[in-house]
Design a protein around this motif. Structure first.
Motif, short mmCIF file in Angstrom:
data_model
loop_
_atom_site.label_atom_id
_atom_site.label_comp_id
_atom_site.label_asym_id
_atom_site.label_seq_id
_atom_site.Cartn_x
_atom_site.Cartn_y
_atom_site.Cartn_z
N GLY A 104 -9.95 -37.07 81.79
CA GLY A 104 -10.29 -38.81 82.60
C GLY A 104 -8.90 -39.39 82.03
N LYS A 105 -7.47 -38.67 82.17
CA LYS A 105 -6.42 -39.32 81.29
C LYS A 105 -6.12 -39.52 82.72
N THR A 106 -5.80 -38.87 83.66
CA THR A 106 -5.05 -39.73 85.32
C THR A 106 -5.70 -41.48 85.47
N SER A 107 -7.19 -41.21 85.79
CA SER A 107 -7.91 -42.52 85.82
C SER A 107 -7.48 -43.35 85.39
N LEU A 108 -7.27 -42.93 84.00
CA LEU A 108 -7.13 -44.17 82.85
C LEU A 108 -5.29 -44.51 83.12
N ALA A 109 -4.16 -43.51 83.71
CA ALA A 109 -2.98 -43.99 83.79
C ALA A 109 -2.98 -44.76 85.45
N ARG A 110 -3.99 -44.11 85.81
CA ARG A 110 -4.07 -44.97 87.10
C ARG A 110 -4.28 -46.71 86.72
N ALA B 224 -13.99 -47.31 79.93
CA ALA B 224 -14.52 -47.01 81.06
C ALA B 224 -13.02 -46.30 82.06
N ALA B 225 -12.46 -45.80 82.35
CA ALA B 225 -11.27 -46.13 82.76
C ALA B 225 -12.34 -45.91 84.60
N LYS B 226 -12.86 -45.08 84.19
CA LYS B 226 -12.84 -45.20 86.72
C LYS B 226 -14.58 -44.92 86.06
N PRO B 227 -15.56 -46.24 85.62
CA PRO B 227 -16.99 -46.33 85.73
C PRO B 227 -17.63 -45.49 86.80
N GLY B 228 -18.09 -44.89 86.75
CA GLY B 228 -19.26 -43.71 87.83
C GLY B 228 -17.89 -42.55 88.42
N GLY B 229 -16.66 -42.46 87.65
CA GLY B 229 -16.00 -41.04 87.72
C GLY B 229 -15.52 -41.28 88.90
N PRO B 230 -15.21 -39.80 88.94
CA PRO B 230 -13.61 -39.89 90.42
C PRO B 230 -14.89 -40.23 91.80
N GLU B 231 -15.94 -39.31 92.56
CA GLU B 231 -16.06 -39.89 93.14
C GLU B 231 -16.70 -41.58 93.67
N ALA B 232 -16.86 -42.76 92.59
CA ALA B 232 -16.96 -43.75 92.71
C ALA B 232 -16.08 -44.58 93.39
N PRO B 233 -16.51 -45.28 94.34
CA PRO B 233 -15.24 -45.94 94.63
C PRO B 233 -14.45 -47.37 94.31
N ASP B 234 -13.30 -47.60 94.57
CA ASP B 234 -11.68 -47.81 93.68
C ASP B 234 -11.77 -49.44 93.69
N THR B 235 -13.80 -49.91 93.88
CA THR B 235 -13.92 -51.06 93.80
C THR B 235 -14.79 -51.78 92.25
#
Length: 586
Positions: free
Chosen positions: A25-31, A181-192
């Protein structure tokens, strides 16, 4: 960011490497952390976008107010804001070389660990790269949203404890660990879905910052990670200044292509600036240059970088590497911004008691030797079949001081005294094994394509050799004939004048060949001892009796060696790179 008319606001750039195992989840965290995405950020690679995996160094940034502890320590420089540049390093094993490229410019490392999976192979490798290249670290336990809410806190505490145990033996012991949790719900989750725990991480990062040592002096060296053209402007190279400084109208060299270009303009995160220095992340515009020629590489002060065909490095094995490091083996060598295959020859100081006495100024090291330990052509070195690890009674000792000659499969361009990492990147990436094998510092480079003939003979690395033969018979009190020391086809002239000793103690010199079968004559300066004469005459008598039956007189076949009571020993050394292959005796 306000700018007063008399003195423009200054931003301190602080490089944070985001490293970790693939899919942690590095990229999600950076984002989640970033406000300004720079050009190279978030994966240009389509293959990576599909899988959600970073395949190239992504750079992005966000700016915060300068923390108070930096205001107090800023000295002459007046900064009013702090820019975190996030270097999102790939987690792919095969692309470990990219990480090493990015890790050389990192002030603080953020190690991202999947809280469910814990430390994995690449996590350990990232940790190692961090140890080699970076002074501070923060561990981020990501994906806490995947833990059941009722067990979340205890799972985080358990993982934090495990990580502290793992880090105990490293330079990062006691480093802070934070869960989010940088991207709750994982990469597929909506950006909301809002990330959890990111503001707390930003506060922690602010606390961990320090004023990095930035030196504008010396030659410019910039690591370029992306190159593209802008119509009507020219070609922009983005990257990080590793050393020195640059200004508009400076001339820079692209050493890999042997071309020089003038700097037309400089930008830092989309704001024009007149110049930049070590540690800054910049975009540099030049004209009449095809961006396809340079996707990544280095730019420097003209003439300051060298292109090397071979190099001598100091070397230290990385403790987690399980294989042996053998001379003549090939390794992936990461040096400067390149990774290239090279054949390695290990060598060290002559063993104590060898022809060169150990000097008083070099006591046996109780500390691991410094990687900057001096190397000089004026000294003799001992050839090693492999890297030697420290041996001590009842435990391990520091490894002795040693060096390696690297012979590159293609020339590499790099600064002197730069970090060198040797790895076995062809190891199965799913095997739970560390592929980083050794680290070192580049001490001496060979720029001539014909270095093997021109430069290597100056490198006095020797092997010790010994040969054993037998005394065949006595000619007179001062001369004996020997055999079995040489093959029939050996050119004995090479050995004339070399010293030998007999097993009975006499010392002599080889005078020349005797007959055609590899036998030779030895001159004994002090003559034979009476006991030796007696021993040899009794053997000759026995041999004479045994030879009567059926053996033709001219038979050159040697009798069995063990029947010879007097053996001949010859010790010499040979320099590995001596074109004449001379034998030397002390």
């Amino acid at each position: 960011m306000s700018e007063s008319s008399d003195s423009p606001a200054k931003t301190l750039n602080f490089n944070v490497g985001v490293l970790g195992h693939v899919d942690s989840g590095k990229t999600s965290l950076a984002r989640a952390l970033s406000s300004t995405a720079s050009t190279a950020a978030f994966d240009k690679n389509p293959q990576s976008r599909e899988r959600g995996i970073t395949l190239d160094l992504g750079f992005s940034s966000f700016t915060v107010d300068l923390p108070d502890h930096l205001r107090a320590s800023e000295g002459q420089q007046r900064y009013d804001s702090l820019q975190f540049t996030l270097v999102d390093c790939p987690g792919h094993a095969s692309l470990i070389r990219t990480i090493i490229g990015g890790a050389q410019i990192i002030d603080l490392m953020m190690l991202v660990v999947d809280v469910v999976k814990g430390v994995q192979t690449q996590t350990a490798e990232c940790l190692l790269i961090g140890e080699l290249t970076c002074p501070r670290m923060v561990v981020v336990l990501n994906k806490v949203d995947l833990l059941p809410p009722n067990k979340r806190q205890s799972a985080i505490e358990k993982m934090t404890k495990r990580l502290h145990k793992t880090l105990e033996g490293t330079r990062f012991k006691e480093c802070p660990v934070i869960a989010l949790a940088a991207k709750p719900g994982g990469p597929e989750a909506p950006d909301t879905e809002e990330p959890h725990g990111v503001p707390e991480l930003i506060e922690l990062l602010k606390k961990q910052t320090y004023l990095p040592k930035r030196d504008p002096g010396g030659d410019l060296l910039m690591a370029v990670d992306h190159c593209f053209s802008i119509r009507g402007q020219g070609t922009v190279m983005t990257g990080t200044i590793l050393q020195g400084s640059m200004a508009i109208n400076d001339t820079v060299e692209i050493p890999a292509l042997k071309v020089t270009k003038k700097i037309k303009s400089v930008q830092m995160f989309r704001k024009p600036v007149s110049g930049a220095m070590q540690g800054d992340r910049v975009g540099v515009c030049v004209t009449q240059f095809d961006p396809k020629l340079l996707e990544r590489g280095v730019v420097c002060t003209p003439g300051s970088l060298r292109t090397l065909y071979a190099a001598v490095i100091s070397v230290r094995k990385i403790g987690y590497f399980k294989g042996s490091l053998a001379t003549r083996a090939k390794f992936h060598i990461t040096v400067g911004h390149e990774t290239v295959m090279a054949r390695v020859t290990f060598f060290g100081l002559p063993p104590v008691g060898a022809s060169e006495p150990p000097s008083d100024s070099n006591p046996p090291p109780s500390q691991p030797c410094s990687l900057e330990s001096p190397f000089t052509f004026d000294r003799e070195y001992f050839h090693q079949d492999e890297y030697v690890t420290g041996q001590a009674e009842g435990g391990s000792a520091p490894d002795p001081e040693q060096w390696a000659l690297l012979e590159f499969e293609r020339p590499v361009t790099c600064p002197s005294l730069c970090l060198v990492i040797g790895s076995k990147l062809d190891t199965d990436i799913h095997a739970n094994a560390c592929r980083l094998a050794f680290q070192g510092c580049l001490l001496q480079g060979f720029e001539d394509k014909g270095y093997a003939e021109i430069a290597l003979p100056r490198l006095r690395i020797y092997k010790t050799k010994h040969k054993d033969g037998q005394v065949e018979r006595v000619t007179d009190d001062y001369t004996v004939i020997g055999r079995n020391l040489f093959k029939k086809e050996t050119n004995l002239q090479l050995f004339v004048g070399l010293k030998v000793t007999l097993s009975t103690g006499e010392a002599g010199v080889i005078e020349g060949g005797f007959g055609q079968s590899g036998k030779f004559k030895i001159r004994l300066q002090e003559g034979l001892l009476p006991e030796t004469k007696q021993l040899l005459s009794s053997t000759c008598k026995k041999k004479g009796k045994g030879a009567i039956k059926g053996a033709p007189a001219g038979n050159e076949e040697e009798p069995k060696t063990d029947s010879q009571p007097v053996s001949i020993h010859m010790h010499f050394k040979r320099y590995v790179f001596d074109p004449h292959k001379k034998m030397v005796q002390s």
